[in-house]
Design a protein around this motif. Structure first.
Motif, PDB file in Angstrom:
ATOM      1  N   ASN A   1       0.827  -1.208   0.000  1.00  0.00           N
ATOM      2  CA  ASN A   1       0.000   0.000   0.000  1.00  0.00           C
ATOM      3  C   ASN A   1       0.861   1.259   0.000  1.00  0.00           C
ATOM      4  OD1 ASN A   1      -2.505  -1.215  -0.148  1.00  0.00           O
ATOM      5  ND2 ASN A   1      -2.828  -1.257   2.058  1.00  0.00           N
ATOM      6  N   GLU A   2       2.008   1.220   0.663  1.00  0.00           N
ATOM      7  CA  GLU A   2       2.890   2.381   0.667  1.00  0.00           C
ATOM      8  C   GLU A   2       3.490   2.607  -0.723  1.00  0.00           C
ATOM      9  OE1 GLU A   2       5.226   5.669   1.700  1.00  0.00           O
ATOM     10  OE2 GLU A   2       3.368   4.812   2.466  1.00  0.00           O
TER      11      GLU A   2
ATOM     12  N   ARG B   1       0.779   4.154  -2.732  1.00  0.00           N
ATOM     13  CA  ARG B   1       0.593   5.563  -2.388  1.00  0.00           C
ATOM     14  C   ARG B   1       1.657   6.431  -3.053  1.00  0.00           C
ATOM     15  NH1 ARG B   1       2.601   9.396   0.386  1.00  0.00           N
ATOM     16  NH2 ARG B   1       4.308   8.099   1.156  1.00  0.00           N
TER      17      ARG B   1
ATOM     18  N   PRO C   1      -4.771   6.473  -5.395  1.00  0.00           N
ATOM     19  CA  PRO C   1      -4.432   5.146  -4.898  1.00  0.00           C
ATOM     20  C   PRO C   1      -5.681   4.360  -4.507  1.00  0.00           C
ATOM     21  CG  PRO C   1      -4.055   6.766  -3.179  1.00  0.00           C
ATOM     22  CD  PRO C   1      -4.464   7.534  -4.409  1.00  0.00           C
TER      23      PRO C   1
END
Length: 314
Positions: free
Chosen positions: A156-157, A160, A170
């Motif tokens: 997820n980072e 992002r 995102p």
């Protein structure tokens, strides 16, 4: 009098190892050893002055890069091969990033189109560098999150960062990569997860790294059972889906629990850009192309030459 103060040799060696062999930035090294970027710069200079580092000026490539890329494209059966300029092994990540950006820009993604991204160190490095403007594009991970300390496993980072870099939106996957069976059943039955999984099917482009053979890697997710016999025959992976020399997915105990884009769904994405380089990944790239897992390849001239040599020997 000139300043003759020297740092401990071991500290200069650590900084040089992280910078030249492990692709760490000066900021990352400063954080890791608890000092400033200016001190890291002095440590690297001292490593060079004291003979711990040898800087090599590479000769001009013997083969025209465009011809090399064209030959490799034909040999692997891909739509496109893009090469970065020749550089030292420690700085290929920096060199390929502009090529990846140009390749992405050439796809023609429009607002609302879905761009999938994988985890892994290569894509993590790209996410931190300049990317093309792709306003309105939806960016989604190809695999669930992983309980690992390394930043390049935090899907997820990475999503992002890439969404911020391209000016897109995102779409996060709130699921572990390798849940227990009960949790996985709940996830796949959940309507929110089903809406997310539709992004995989609707995607127009995927950007992925290619993993090296699992038994030869220095870093691998903890859920991967490297002691299991089936993985001894694996030569690479995309989005934690391991495959053999023919590009066929390798099954292992518990693999059905993996929360990641299925390979058959990935192969239906129109544009699939793989970024990979280094001798260790030559068999991984060959097998991935053989399995049809990607349509475009971004690499460096040294790896391209190694790939052609490997294919000629087969």
């Amino acid at each position: 009098m000139p300043n003759t103060k020297r740092f401990p040799l071991a500290l200069a060696h650590t900084a040089a190892t992280l910078y030249y062999l492990q692709d760490a930035t000066q900021a990352e090294i400063a954080e890791r050893i608890g000092t400033s970027r200016a001190t890291v710069s002095r440590l690297l200079q001292e490593a060079r002055d004291r003979g711990l580092v040898r800087i090599e000026v590479l000769p001009l490539p013997a083969e025209d890069p465009d011809d090399l890329a064209g030959r490799l494209r034909t040999a692997l059966g891909l739509q496109q091969v893009a090469l970065c300029p020749a550089t030292g092994a420690a700085h290929v990540a920096e060199a390929v990033s502009p090529v990846v950006a140009a390749t992405l820009a050439g796809v023609g993604l429009e607002p609302g189109d879905v761009l999938l991204v994988s985890s892994g160190r290569t894509v993590y490095e790209i996410a931190q560098r300049e990317l093309p403007g792709l306003p309105g594009v939806l960016v989604a991970p190809m695999v669930g999150g992983q309980d690992e300390p390394e930043a390049w496993y935090q899907t997820n980072e990475i999503t992002r960062r890439i969404a911020a870099g391209v000016g897109g939106t995102p779409k996060f996957l709130y699921a572990p990569a390798f849940p227990g069976r009960r949790l996985r059943r709940s996830l796949v039955e959940d309507q929110e997860f089903q809406r997310f999984a539709k992004l995989w099917s609707d995607a127009r482009c995927a950007l992925m790294g290619i993993g090296a053979p699992p038994l030869q890697r220095q870093s691998i997710p903890g859920f991967v059972p490297t002691d299991e016999e089936p993985l001894a025959g694996a030569v690479g992976d995309v989005a934690s889906r391991f495959y053999d020399e023919q590009g066929t997915e390798v099954a292992y105990e518990g693999a059905d629990r993996l929360i990641a884009i299925p390979l058959e769904v990935l192969r239906a994405v129109p544009v699939r850009i793989a970024v990979a380089y280094g001798d260790l990944k030559v068999p991984s790239i060959v097998a991935g192309a053989r399995g049809g897992h990607f349509t475009h390849l971004v690499t460096d001239p040294a790896t391209a030459s190694g790939l052609l040599s490997s294919l000629e020997e087969q």
